[in-house]
Design an enzyme around this catalytic site. Structure first.
Site, PDB file in Angstrom:
ATOM      1  N   LYS A   1      33.403  62.624  72.251  1.00  0.00           N
ATOM      2  CA  LYS A   1      34.715  61.806  71.643  1.00  0.00           C
ATOM      3  C   LYS A   1      33.961  61.179  70.760  1.00  0.00           C
ATOM      4  O   LYS A   1      33.626  60.286  71.243  1.00  0.00           O
ATOM      5  CB  LYS A   1      35.283  61.694  72.263  1.00  0.00           C
ATOM      6  CG  LYS A   1      34.891  61.017  73.446  1.00  0.00           C
ATOM      7  CD  LYS A   1      35.735  60.737  74.774  1.00  0.00           C
ATOM      8  CE  LYS A   1      35.463  59.668  76.061  1.00  0.00           C
ATOM      9  NZ  LYS A   1      34.982  60.315  77.413  1.00  0.00           N
TER      10      LYS A   1
ATOM     11  N   TYR B   1      28.785  29.212  59.977  1.00  0.00           N
ATOM     12  CA  TYR B   1      30.079  28.419  59.727  1.00  0.00           C
ATOM     13  C   TYR B   1      30.153  27.675  61.478  1.00  0.00           C
ATOM     14  O   TYR B   1      29.221  28.364  62.286  1.00  0.00           O
ATOM     15  CB  TYR B   1      30.745  29.972  60.729  1.00  0.00           C
ATOM     16  CG  TYR B   1      31.150  30.169  59.345  1.00  0.00           C
ATOM     17  CD1 TYR B   1      31.889  29.843  58.671  1.00  0.00           C
ATOM     18  CD2 TYR B   1      31.554  31.679  59.126  1.00  0.00           C
ATOM     19  CE1 TYR B   1      32.614  30.528  57.295  1.00  0.00           C
ATOM     20  CE2 TYR B   1      31.495  32.719  58.290  1.00  0.00           C
ATOM     21  CZ  TYR B   1      31.630  32.254  57.392  1.00  0.00           C
ATOM     22  OH  TYR B   1      32.480  32.910  55.885  1.00  0.00           O
TER      23      TYR B   1
HETATM   24  C1  LIG Z   1      34.355  60.533  78.683  1.00  0.00           C
HETATM   25  C2  LIG Z   1      34.730  60.915  78.809  1.00  0.00           C
HETATM   26  C3  LIG Z   1      33.337  62.200  80.376  1.00  0.00           C
HETATM   27  C4  LIG Z   1      32.046  61.590  80.282  1.00  0.00           C
HETATM   28  O1  LIG Z   1      31.223  60.007  80.583  1.00  0.00           O
HETATM   29  P1  LIG Z   1      29.945  59.276  80.020  1.00  0.00           P
HETATM   30  O2  LIG Z   1      30.021  58.726  81.618  1.00  0.00           O
HETATM   31  O3  LIG Z   1      29.603  58.678  79.057  1.00  0.00           O
HETATM   32  O4  LIG Z   1      28.826  60.206  80.917  1.00  0.00           O
HETATM   33  C5  LIG Z   1      33.389  62.529  81.256  1.00  0.00           C
HETATM   34  N1  LIG Z   1      34.841  62.218  81.139  1.00  0.00           N
HETATM   35  C6  LIG Z   1      35.723  62.572  80.631  1.00  0.00           C
HETATM   36  C7  LIG Z   1      37.198  62.817  81.192  1.00  0.00           C
HETATM   37  C8  LIG Z   1      35.770  61.790  79.989  1.00  0.00           C
HETATM   38  O5  LIG Z   1      36.828  60.837  78.978  1.00  0.00           O
END
Ligand SMILES: *Cc1c(COP(=O)(O)O)cnc(C)c1O
Length: 381
Positions: free
Chosen positions: A35, A265
């Site tokens: 994602k 700045y």
């Molecule tokens: C993003 C996500 C993961 C992965 O988590 P990590 O800590 O990056 O391994 C697993 N389960 C769900 C529901 C997520 O949203």
């Protein structure tokens, strides 16, 4: 193109994937959490490489992230962790073979409409809130949810899942055990109600590393895949993953500045001595957060050079007075390893009170990503 870029080592991601496989049993499948454009790394090239390496599932947050993968030719199962919000998005899931996570009773009605329109049965994963307090059907709501779920012959509950809130925090082990016990109880309720989902899963990276009891038959790994070791604290030094992303820029201006002159700045930095100050064409619009003003550092010619003054939108100043033989056009490494020096995303995050994840997610589309398949690949920048 201005000389500011990121390199993503697909061979490191592949190695990390095989490392994760070594943490789980041979029967346990792996879902790569890609994602948010693979946590800022670039989802399509990573998914393409992982398919070749034998990945089982992908996880995205949004239907549009899944559609982008399908349009790029990704064919493995995709779990849409965020589910959907409206009928048209449910249809998007159905039409692009994205398996939605379901976390509200009325989502069944919406998905059933989309399934009916498509003229076929549709699979989903039921998400249970075992203690995270975020997405999921609570333990209390589960009986009525299951009662309702029976009414839809065109929906197939193919997975049941939960998410652990603190699998990386040993002082909260009791809470993780509480979540896992709830999940166990939820699975019994499912069985008793006649549901037999193929997949049951609760482990993120931290759960994968620290909680074998959470593996089920699918683990959902994100951070570990990208080489983030703070994903799995506490045994951070035992984790043999490799960071995949490095961030680079080049010196576009070198300037001698006498002592006691303000830089940038707000005059937030005063030179302490006769200084050699370099300008880098990278700033907060690229994701180099303004919080690094006067506290971050970069690597130039095998030395650390501190960020001085405020990070601005497009430009950042570094003090290269102590960098031997520094030249215009020299590469500045903001994240990654060069010679024997390293700046990790964990370290960058820690510096400004956040985690590695947020450091790479922050990198914007303005920074071109180069995807390298082997150690000697190198873009010309
Ligand atoms: C993003 C996500 C993961 C992965 O988590 P990590 O800590 O990056 O391994 C697993 N389960 C769900 C529901 C997520 O949203």
């Amino acid at each position: 193109m201005r000389p500011t870029w990121a390199e993503v080592r697909l061979d490191h991601i592949a190695d990390n994937f095989h490392y994760i496989k070594g943490l789980v049993s041979a029967e346990t499948k792996i879902l790569a959490a890609i994602k948010a454009d693979a946590y800022g790394h670039g989802a399509v090239p990573i998914a393409t490489r992982l398919e070749k390496e034998g990945i089982d599932w992908f996880g995205v947050a949004l239907a549009e992230e899944g559609i982008k993968l399908r349009e790029a030719g990704i064919s493995m199962p995709i779990l849409c962790l965020g589910g959907f919000w409206r009928l048209d998005q449910a249809k998007d899931c159905v039409n692009h073979q994205l398996t939605p996570a379901i976390y509200r009773r009325d989502m069944l009605d919406t998905l059933a409409s989309a399934a009916q329109e498509a003229g076929r049965a549709v699979a989903y994963h039921l998400k249970i809130d075992t203690g995270m307090g975020r997405l999921g059907i609570t333990m209390d709501e589960l009986p009525t949810f299951l009662e309702h779920a029976r009414r839809f012959p065109n929906l197939q509950m193919d997975g049941v899942m939960t998410h652990l809130a603190s699998a990386d925090e040993p002082d909260k082990n009791e809470f993780t055990k509480f979540q896992l016990a709830n999940f166990q109880q939820a699975k019994v309720m499912l069985t008793n109600a006649g549901f037999q989902p193929t997949f049951h899963h609760s482990a993120n990276s931290a759960g994968t590393f620290n909680w074998p009891a959470a593996h089920g038959n699918l683990v959902r790994a994100g951070g570990l895949l990208y080489g983030f070791r703070d994903a799995t604290a506490p045994e951070i030094d035992k984790i043999a993953v490799k960071p995949a992303l490095s961030l680079h820029s080049r010196i576009i201006l070198l300037k001698h500045v006498p002592a006691n002159k303000p830089l940038g700045y707000g005059n937030s930095y005063l030179t302490k001595r006769d200084s050699l100050i370099a300008t880098l064409p990278i700033g907060y619009d690229d994701g180099l957060r303004r919080a690094y003003s006067n506290c971050g550092r970069v690597i130039v010619r095998g030395s650390f050079a501190p960020i001085v003054g405020r990070v601005s939108m497009d430009l950042t100043l570094i003090d290269v007075t102590d960098v031997a033989d520094v030249q215009l056009g020299d590469e500045a490494l903001l994240l990654g390893s060069a010679q024997d020096l390293t700046i990790t995303a964990e370290e960058m995050g820690h510096m400004i009170g956040t985690i590695s994840y947020e450091v790479t997610c922050a990198l914007t589309g303005r920074v071109p990503r180069f995807f390298l398949n082997q150690p000697d690949d190198k873009p010309i920048c």
